[in-house]
Write a protein that holds these residues in place. Structure first.
Motif, PDB file in Angstrom:
ATOM      1  N   ILE A 500       0.823  -1.199   0.000  1.00  7.15           N
ATOM      2  CA  ILE A 500       0.000   0.000   0.000  1.00  7.15           C
ATOM      3  C   ILE A 500       0.864   1.259   0.000  1.00  7.15           C
ATOM      4  O   ILE A 500       0.389   2.337  -0.351  1.00  7.15           O
ATOM      5  CB  ILE A 500      -0.967   0.023   1.197  1.00  7.15           C
ATOM      6  N   ALA A 501       2.152   1.124   0.385  1.00  2.24           N
ATOM      7  CA  ALA A 501       3.069   2.274   0.381  1.00  2.24           C
ATOM      8  C   ALA A 501       4.425   1.819   0.920  1.00  2.24           C
ATOM      9  O   ALA A 501       4.563   0.740   1.493  1.00  2.24           O
ATOM     10  CB  ALA A 501       2.518   3.421   1.221  1.00  2.24           C
ATOM     11  N   ASN A 502       5.451   2.679   0.711  1.00  2.04           N
ATOM     12  CA  ASN A 502       6.775   2.374   1.258  1.00  2.04           C
ATOM     13  C   ASN A 502       7.538   3.679   1.474  1.00  2.04           C
ATOM     14  O   ASN A 502       7.175   4.716   0.921  1.00  2.04           O
ATOM     15  CB  ASN A 502       7.556   1.439   0.355  1.00  2.04           C
ATOM     16  N   ALA A 503       8.611   3.578   2.255  1.00  2.00           N
ATOM     17  CA  ALA A 503       9.462   4.747   2.523  1.00  2.00           C
ATOM     18  C   ALA A 503      10.847   4.256   2.931  1.00  2.00           C
ATOM     19  O   ALA A 503      11.016   3.132   3.413  1.00  2.00           O
ATOM     20  CB  ALA A 503       8.862   5.617   3.609  1.00  2.00           C
ATOM     21  N   LYS A 504      11.850   5.109   2.726  1.00  2.00           N
ATOM     22  CA  LYS A 504      13.228   4.762   3.060  1.00  2.00           C
ATOM     23  C   LYS A 504      13.562   5.215   4.470  1.00  2.00           C
ATOM     24  O   LYS A 504      13.254   6.338   4.861  1.00  2.00           O
ATOM     25  CB  LYS A 504      14.189   5.416   2.071  1.00  2.00           C
ATOM     26  N   ALA A 505      14.218   4.296   5.212  1.00  2.00           N
ATOM     27  CA  ALA A 505      14.657   4.644   6.563  1.00  2.00           C
ATOM     28  C   ALA A 505      15.811   5.641   6.468  1.00  2.00           C
ATOM     29  O   ALA A 505      16.684   5.521   5.606  1.00  2.00           O
ATOM     30  CB  ALA A 505      15.086   3.394   7.311  1.00  2.00           C
ATOM     31  N   SER A 506      15.806   6.589   7.339  1.00  2.00           N
ATOM     32  CA  SER A 506      16.841   7.626   7.327  1.00  2.00           C
ATOM     33  C   SER A 506      18.160   7.080   7.856  1.00  2.00           C
ATOM     34  O   SER A 506      18.269   5.919   8.256  1.00  2.00           O
ATOM     35  CB  SER A 506      16.395   8.806   8.204  1.00  2.00           C
ATOM     36  N   SER A 507      19.175   7.949   7.894  1.00  2.00           N
ATOM     37  CA  SER A 507      20.493   7.556   8.397  1.00  2.00           C
ATOM     38  C   SER A 507      20.446   7.223   9.885  1.00  2.00           C
ATOM     39  O   SER A 507      21.342   6.577  10.415  1.00  2.00           O
ATOM     40  CB  SER A 507      21.520   8.668   8.149  1.00  2.00           C
ATOM     41  N   ILE A 513       5.747   6.324   6.555  1.00  2.00           N
ATOM     42  CA  ILE A 513       5.076   5.892   5.320  1.00  2.00           C
ATOM     43  C   ILE A 513       3.696   6.557   5.243  1.00  2.00           C
ATOM     44  O   ILE A 513       2.886   6.432   6.171  1.00  2.00           O
ATOM     45  CB  ILE A 513       4.908   4.362   5.295  1.00  2.00           C
ATOM     46  N   LYS A 514       3.425   7.258   4.154  1.00  2.26           N
ATOM     47  CA  LYS A 514       2.125   7.897   3.967  1.00  2.26           C
ATOM     48  C   LYS A 514       1.122   6.860   3.473  1.00  2.26           C
ATOM     49  O   LYS A 514       1.405   6.090   2.544  1.00  2.26           O
ATOM     50  CB  LYS A 514       2.229   9.029   2.946  1.00  2.26           C
ATOM     51  N   ILE A 515      -0.043   6.842   4.118  1.00  2.00           N
ATOM     52  CA  ILE A 515      -1.101   5.899   3.730  1.00  2.00           C
ATOM     53  C   ILE A 515      -2.450   6.617   3.797  1.00  2.00           C
ATOM     54  O   ILE A 515      -2.573   7.718   4.341  1.00  2.00           O
ATOM     55  CB  ILE A 515      -1.157   4.675   4.661  1.00  2.00           C
ATOM     56  N   THR A 516      -3.465   5.981   3.240  1.00  2.00           N
ATOM     57  CA  THR A 516      -4.839   6.443   3.455  1.00  2.00           C
ATOM     58  C   THR A 516      -5.350   5.782   4.721  1.00  2.00           C
ATOM     59  O   THR A 516      -4.819   4.753   5.147  1.00  2.00           O
ATOM     60  CB  THR A 516      -5.738   6.043   2.268  1.00  2.00           C
TER      61      THR A 516
END
Length: 627
Positions: A500-507, A513-516
């Motif tokens: 439904i969505a994904n995001a990269k972990a920071s340093s 993760i943005k979702i509805t």
């Protein structure tokens, strides 16, 4: 003749003067063996004679005995004392009998006279420190009679006369002073000598100058501080202090290079029957100790390894020697060196593996001082090894290399394992500990000749999945999923198997993760994917219900009502308050209806009714005024 030994003699007298008193044994008793060793050595050097020669003459003459049974040692032919001086009226006969040092001095002088005789054959290029130069002077010390002929003239083929006096002396010298070496032989032929075996007349020497093609032997007295030497046999003992009874530091193999670290000394056990002396030496690793002179030879030449890939022969050579190479005309010879130096002999074209090269070292007079034969070795490096992929879970490295070779694995220059390639297939397996992903492993092959291949560098693959991501709670109002995961990884959210969505972990490892908005009860699986594409196991999160139910509906309530009814969110509950006073709770059925008994309330009383869902979310109040 004394020029060679003058400096050595001065040093020796200083070295041996400490700890050795004058002959002080009881009258007509022989001094200790090592005291006699000192007397013979010191007098030989003083007179310009190799100590090995004078000691061996004394040994054959008397077994180093000045006295026998408390009386002067006088043989049946009138020979006196340790050196068996005969028919020498110029010397004081009483001193010859009773003074061992005087007797030794007389013997050394007589031997020197023999060396200087002009009627005796000479060794071409021979000098006083070359032991072979003393063959005929030693013979003359006893007499140049037919009995001492170097060969038997009446025998075919030519046979050495081992009973000749000088042969006995040289045999004793070989035995007690030259471990691992043998004196060079003169190339005698029958026509060299003229004599009648049945006569007592002296031998007539027909040949006056000899050339010896083999390696000659120099006296240990030629060794001085910083002289380079080698051991002459295997099993040579490096000892902490001088003496065969002293502590052994280690055993040295034949050809071990050493450096003379001072003047020679005598065995600390004065009764020891050792004819040699002890030299302080230093090993190439800097270790100090003592080695017997019998096991040392001056080193004038070294040659480095020559392979089938070499374009030159290199090594070190002492001042005053030429290098002649036989075995291949592809290697150039070298003229006499003008100083101690390294040398380089050009090779015109590559030599075949196994070719034997013999190096002959001669001085300016043509004497051979050293011969060394080496074989051309394999210098062709093996091929680069084949290596299978390595990941961070592997505990072995597999691959293929030259059959029978050794395969080494290194990380940052340090070995992490090695194994031998199969002699038939070339396959190898190296046992290792697990390596971190990204580690560079260098794999090299070493063949039987010691040649290394070029290296094959393999980077350890990351096959270890990242840890399960951590996730904050998610409710049905959230439009982001937050948490932490492996730094730099990408975090995916799945519902019913679909992303439904994904995001990269920071340093720092945080992600958002943005979702509805998702319905309460929805199961969301979170997985992390690292840079190598490895997925973590999934963490399942259930969307929490955070939405309050609608305000309940309440039917009319009068001052006579004892049962309150109404509707609210199915399967929830309702609670009734009078002001801040809790009155009662009712359960809402599956149809959304509720009913609860209450006491009749006064007219005008205001009741507050709240609905609660299963997640215990609280609705707004429905206020009812009792009629």
């Amino acid at each position: 003749m004394k020029s060679f030994f003058v400096r050595i003699g001065l040093l020796v007298m200083l070295a041996v003067g400490m700890g050795w008193s004058n002959v002080s044994a009881a009258e007509n008793e022989n001094p200790s063996f090592q005291y006699i060793n000192r007397l013979l050595t010191e007098e030989a050097i003083k007179q310009g004679i190799p100590p090995e020669v004078l000691k061996s003459v004394a040994w054959v003459e008397s077994g180093w005995k000045q006295f026998v049974n408390g009386k002067p040692n006088i043989s049946s032919d009138g020979g006196i004392g340790i050196m068996q001086i005969t028919n020498k009226a110029d010397y004081d006969q009483t001193s010859l009998k009773n003074d061992i040092a005087y007797n030794i001095r007389a013997g050394a002088e007589i031997l020197n006279e023999m060396y200087n005789r002009g009627d005796l054959p000479k060794l071409s290029g021979g000098t006083e420190y070359v032991i072979e130069s003393w063959y005929f002077p030693v013979m003359a010390y006893n007499g140049t009679k037919p009995i001492n002929s170097p060969i038997y003239k009446d025998r075919d083929p030519i046979q050495t006369n081992s009973n000749a006096y000088q042969e006995k002396v040289m045999a004793a010298l070989n035995r007690y002073h030259l471990e691992g070496r043998t004196l060079a032989r003169y190339p005698f032929v029958k026509s060299d000598f003229e004599y009648d075996s049945n006569s007592t007349n002296n031998i007539i020497f027909k040949k006056k100058l000899y050339t010896i093609p083999n390696v000659i032997t120099t006296s240990h007295a030629a060794l001085v501080m910083n002289s380079k030497v080698i051991t002459t046999t295997d099993g040579v003992k490096l000892r902490k202090t001088p003496g065969t009874s002293q502590k052994e530091l280690r055993s040295l193999v034949k050809g071990t290079p050493l450096t003379i670290a001072g003047n020679f000394v005598y065995d600390e056990t004065k009764a020891k029957n050792n004819q040699f002396v002890w030299y302080p030496v230093k090993t190439s690793s800097g270790e100090n100790g003592y080695v017997s002179s019998a096991y040392l030879a001056k080193s004038i030449f070294t040659v480095n390894k020559v392979t089938d890939q070499s374009t030159k022969v290199t090594g070190n050579v002492a001042k005053g020697y030429s290098i002649t190479v036989s075995g291949s005309d592809k290697v150039k010879n070298r003229d006499i060196s003008s100083a101690d130096q390294t040398y380089s002999l050009a090779i015109s074209s590559k030599l075949k593996q196994g070719t034997k090269l013999t190096f002959t070292l001669k001085d300016a007079k043509g004497l051979v001082h050293e011969k060394k034969t080496i074989a051309v070795t394999d210098g062709t490096p093996p091929g680069k090894p084949k290596v299978s992929a390595i990941d961070d879970n592997d505990i072995v490295i597999k691959g293929n290399a030259e059959k029978g070779s050794m395969v080494y694995a290194h990380v940052k220059g340090k070995s992490i394992g090695s194994a031998k390639a199969d002699s038939k297939t070339g396959n190898y397996i190296i046992k290792i500990s697990k390596q971190k992903a990204g580690t560079k492993v260098l794999v090299k092959v070493k063949d039987a000749a010691g040649n290394f291949s070029s290296g094959n560098t393999i980077t350890v693959i990351d096959k270890t999945p990242p840890g399960m991501p951590k996730v904050n709670t998610i409710d049905d109002n959230d439009t982001t999923i937050k948490g932490t995961a492996e730094k730099g990884s990408r975090v995916y959210a799945y519902v019913s198997g679909k992303s439904i969505a994904n995001a990269k972990a920071s340093s720092s490892g945080t992600y958002s993760i943005k979702i509805t908005k998702k319905k309460a009860g929805t199961k969301i699986i979170l997985k992390a994917k690292d840079a190598a594409g490895n997925f973590s196991s999934g963490r399942t999160m259930t969307v929490i219900d955070k939405t309050p139910p609608a305000a309940p509906k309440v039917n009319k309530v009068t001052s006579k009502t004892t049962k309150m009814t109404g509707t609210a969110e199915k399967n929830g509950t309702v609670k009734i308050y009078r002001g801040s006073t809790y009155l009662k709770t009712a359960t809402v059925n599956a149809k959304g209806s509720y009913s609860l008994a209450i006491k009749a309330q006064k007219k005008g009383t205001v009741l507050s009714v709240y609905a609660y869902d299963k997640a215990k979310n609280k609705s707004k109040a429905t206020k009812v005024t009792v009629k």
